[in-house]
Scaffold this motif. Sequence first.
Motif, PDB file in Angstrom:
ATOM      1  N   ILE A 152      37.986  -4.410  -2.385  1.00 25.36           N
ATOM      2  CA  ILE A 152      39.106  -3.910  -3.182  1.00 25.36           C
ATOM      3  C   ILE A 152      40.217  -4.955  -3.226  1.00 25.36           C
ATOM      4  CG2 ILE A 152      40.963  -2.196  -3.212  1.00 25.36           C
ATOM      5  CD1 ILE A 152      38.881  -0.119  -2.387  1.00 25.36           C
ATOM      6  N   ALA A 153      40.414  -5.675  -2.130  1.00 23.91           N
ATOM      7  CA  ALA A 153      41.440  -6.714  -2.077  1.00 23.91           C
ATOM      8  C   ALA A 153      41.007  -8.002  -2.783  1.00 23.91           C
ATOM      9  CB  ALA A 153      41.786  -7.025  -0.617  1.00 23.91           C
ATOM     10  N   LEU A 154      39.756  -8.080  -3.196  1.00 25.21           N
ATOM     11  CA  LEU A 154      39.225  -9.285  -3.835  1.00 25.21           C
ATOM     12  C   LEU A 154      39.827  -9.466  -5.231  1.00 25.21           C
ATOM     13  CD1 LEU A 154      37.018 -11.525  -3.485  1.00 25.21           C
ATOM     14  CD2 LEU A 154      35.493  -9.990  -4.713  1.00 25.21           C
ATOM     15  N   PRO A 155      40.398 -10.634  -5.509  1.00 27.81           N
ATOM     16  CA  PRO A 155      40.915 -10.885  -6.864  1.00 27.81           C
ATOM     17  C   PRO A 155      39.778 -10.905  -7.885  1.00 27.81           C
ATOM     18  CG  PRO A 155      41.712 -12.542  -5.303  1.00 27.81           C
ATOM     19  CD  PRO A 155      40.671 -11.738  -4.601  1.00 27.81           C
ATOM     20  N   GLU A 156      40.104 -10.540  -9.110  1.00 29.03           N
ATOM     21  CA  GLU A 156      39.095 -10.454 -10.171  1.00 29.03           C
ATOM     22  C   GLU A 156      38.393 -11.786 -10.426  1.00 29.03           C
ATOM     23  OE1 GLU A 156      37.934  -7.837 -11.951  1.00 29.03           O
ATOM     24  OE2 GLU A 156      39.181  -6.447 -10.825  1.00 29.03           O
ATOM     25  N   ASP A 157      39.095 -12.892 -10.219  1.00 30.57           N
ATOM     26  CA  ASP A 157      38.492 -14.193 -10.492  1.00 30.57           C
ATOM     27  C   ASP A 157      37.502 -14.619  -9.420  1.00 30.57           C
ATOM     28  OD1 ASP A 157      40.538 -14.495  -8.640  1.00 30.57           O
ATOM     29  OD2 ASP A 157      40.947 -16.567  -9.245  1.00 30.57           O
ATOM     30  N   ARG A 158      37.376 -13.864  -8.341  1.00 31.85           N
ATOM     31  CA  ARG A 158      36.452 -14.215  -7.261  1.00 31.85           C
ATOM     32  C   ARG A 158      35.231 -13.299  -7.223  1.00 31.85           C
ATOM     33  NH1 ARG A 158      38.312 -15.660  -2.011  1.00 31.85           N
ATOM     34  NH2 ARG A 158      36.594 -17.092  -2.226  1.00 31.85           N
ATOM     35  N   ILE A 159      35.040 -12.494  -8.225  1.00 33.98           N
ATOM     36  CA  ILE A 159      33.902 -11.570  -8.254  1.00 33.98           C
ATOM     37  C   ILE A 159      32.582 -12.335  -8.278  1.00 33.98           C
ATOM     38  CG2 ILE A 159      32.738  -9.799  -9.633  1.00 33.98           C
ATOM     39  CD1 ILE A 159      35.471  -8.749 -10.388  1.00 33.98           C
ATOM     40  N   ALA A 160      32.551 -13.493  -8.890  1.00 37.82           N
ATOM     41  CA  ALA A 160      31.325 -14.290  -8.932  1.00 37.82           C
ATOM     42  C   ALA A 160      30.855 -14.639  -7.525  1.00 37.82           C
ATOM     43  CB  ALA A 160      31.541 -15.554  -9.746  1.00 37.82           C
ATOM     44  N   MET A 161      31.782 -14.812  -6.592  1.00 37.75           N
ATOM     45  CA  MET A 161      31.420 -15.099  -5.200  1.00 37.75           C
ATOM     46  C   MET A 161      30.645 -13.931  -4.588  1.00 37.75           C
ATOM     47  SD  MET A 161      32.319 -18.016  -4.885  1.00 37.75           S
ATOM     48  CE  MET A 161      33.011 -18.989  -3.620  1.00 37.75           C
ATOM     49  N   LEU A 162      30.946 -12.740  -5.043  1.00 37.35           N
ATOM     50  CA  LEU A 162      30.261 -11.554  -4.538  1.00 37.35           C
ATOM     51  C   LEU A 162      28.764 -11.618  -4.824  1.00 37.35           C
ATOM     52  CD1 LEU A 162      30.544  -8.668  -3.363  1.00 37.35           C
ATOM     53  CD2 LEU A 162      30.959  -7.889  -5.685  1.00 37.35           C
ATOM     54  N   TYR A 163      28.422 -12.136  -5.975  1.00 44.01           N
ATOM     55  CA  TYR A 163      27.020 -12.206  -6.367  1.00 44.01           C
ATOM     56  C   TYR A 163      26.327 -13.483  -5.888  1.00 44.01           C
ATOM     57  CZ  TYR A 163      28.383  -8.262  -9.176  1.00 44.01           C
ATOM     58  OH  TYR A 163      28.858  -7.044  -9.569  1.00 44.01           O
ATOM     59  N   SER A 164      27.079 -14.390  -5.287  1.00 42.14           N
ATOM     60  CA  SER A 164      26.470 -15.631  -4.800  1.00 42.14           C
ATOM     61  C   SER A 164      25.855 -15.469  -3.410  1.00 42.14           C
ATOM     62  CB  SER A 164      27.503 -16.753  -4.787  1.00 42.14           C
ATOM     63  OG  SER A 164      28.476 -16.513  -3.795  1.00 42.14           O
ATOM     64  N   ALA A 165      26.192 -14.399  -2.714  1.00 38.00           N
ATOM     65  CA  ALA A 165      25.629 -14.166  -1.378  1.00 38.00           C
ATOM     66  C   ALA A 165      24.169 -13.748  -1.526  1.00 38.00           C
ATOM     67  CB  ALA A 165      26.416 -13.087  -0.648  1.00 38.00           C
ATOM     68  N   MET A 196      30.480 -12.050   3.956  1.00 43.57           N
ATOM     69  CA  MET A 196      31.814 -12.438   4.396  1.00 43.57           C
ATOM     70  C   MET A 196      32.042 -13.944   4.232  1.00 43.57           C
ATOM     71  SD  MET A 196      33.469  -9.753   5.193  1.00 43.57           S
ATOM     72  CE  MET A 196      32.569  -8.743   4.031  1.00 43.57           C
ATOM     73  N   THR A 197      31.010 -14.729   4.440  1.00 49.60           N
ATOM     74  CA  THR A 197      31.123 -16.170   4.212  1.00 49.60           C
ATOM     75  C   THR A 197      31.345 -16.459   2.735  1.00 49.60           C
ATOM     76  OG1 THR A 197      29.707 -16.635   6.113  1.00 49.60           O
ATOM     77  CG2 THR A 197      29.957 -18.383   4.475  1.00 49.60           C
ATOM     78  N   ALA A 198      30.617 -15.773   1.881  1.00 44.72           N
ATOM     79  CA  ALA A 198      30.776 -15.976   0.442  1.00 44.72           C
ATOM     80  C   ALA A 198      32.165 -15.572  -0.034  1.00 44.72           C
ATOM     81  CB  ALA A 198      29.714 -15.191  -0.318  1.00 44.72           C
ATOM     82  N   LEU A 199      32.743 -14.572   0.619  1.00 41.96           N
ATOM     83  CA  LEU A 199      34.077 -14.117   0.234  1.00 41.96           C
ATOM     84  C   LEU A 199      35.190 -14.799   1.032  1.00 41.96           C
ATOM     85  CD1 LEU A 199      33.378 -10.287  -0.044  1.00 41.96           C
ATOM     86  CD2 LEU A 199      33.404 -11.987  -1.865  1.00 41.96           C
ATOM     87  N   ASN A 200      34.806 -15.658   1.959  1.00 43.73           N
ATOM     88  CA  ASN A 200      35.741 -16.373   2.826  1.00 43.73           C
ATOM     89  C   ASN A 200      36.593 -15.439   3.672  1.00 43.73           C
ATOM     90  OD1 ASN A 200      34.930 -18.940   1.946  1.00 43.73           O
ATOM     91  ND2 ASN A 200      36.279 -18.806   0.187  1.00 43.73           N
ATOM     92  N   TYR A 201      36.002 -14.363   4.147  1.00 48.13           N
ATOM     93  CA  TYR A 201      36.719 -13.424   4.994  1.00 48.13           C
ATOM     94  C   TYR A 201      36.212 -13.446   6.424  1.00 48.13           C
ATOM     95  CZ  TYR A 201      39.265 -11.166   1.265  1.00 48.13           C
ATOM     96  OH  TYR A 201      40.121 -10.897   0.241  1.00 48.13           O
ATOM     97  N   TYR A 202      35.084 -14.046   6.675  1.00 43.55           N
ATOM     98  CA  TYR A 202      34.475 -13.942   8.000  1.00 43.55           C
ATOM     99  C   TYR A 202      35.129 -14.865   8.968  1.00 43.55           C
ATOM    100  CZ  TYR A 202      30.963 -13.166  11.494  1.00 43.55           C
ATOM    101  OH  TYR A 202      30.326 -12.830  12.641  1.00 43.55           O
TER     102      TYR A 202
END
Length: 114
Positions: free
Chosen positions: A30-43, A108-114
């Motif tokens: 939910i806190a993920l910016p819209e421009d980083r959604i592609a990172m979600l699918y890269s995992a 989490m690595t793909a989203l840079n949160y881990y």
Amino acid sequence: MDANKVDMWLLSNSKYFEADKMSYIRERLIALPEDRIAMLYSAKLQDPTTVLIVSLFLGQFGVDRFMLGDIGLGIGKLLTYGGCLVWWFIDLFFIMGRTREVNFQRLMTALNYY
């Protein structure tokens, strides 16, 4: 990111993660910016059931551990024939949980949160 989109993504991908981590993942998405959604699918997420089936038939050779990126453990299982099949048998019970842990780490690595 929109909460409805997050909930739909979580619903379709819930089998890849432990149930106790779902609320944490939801908060981060939910806190993920819209421009980083592609990172979600890269995992690259592994299906725990597929890894279990591979472990059942090829786990004594360490193929299941190689799939998860545990190269050292895969080599160990390969060289010892699955720890004389003891390690292979124990992995049948734990490999799905390990797959879900690896999926969480990859996300989490793909989203840079881990």
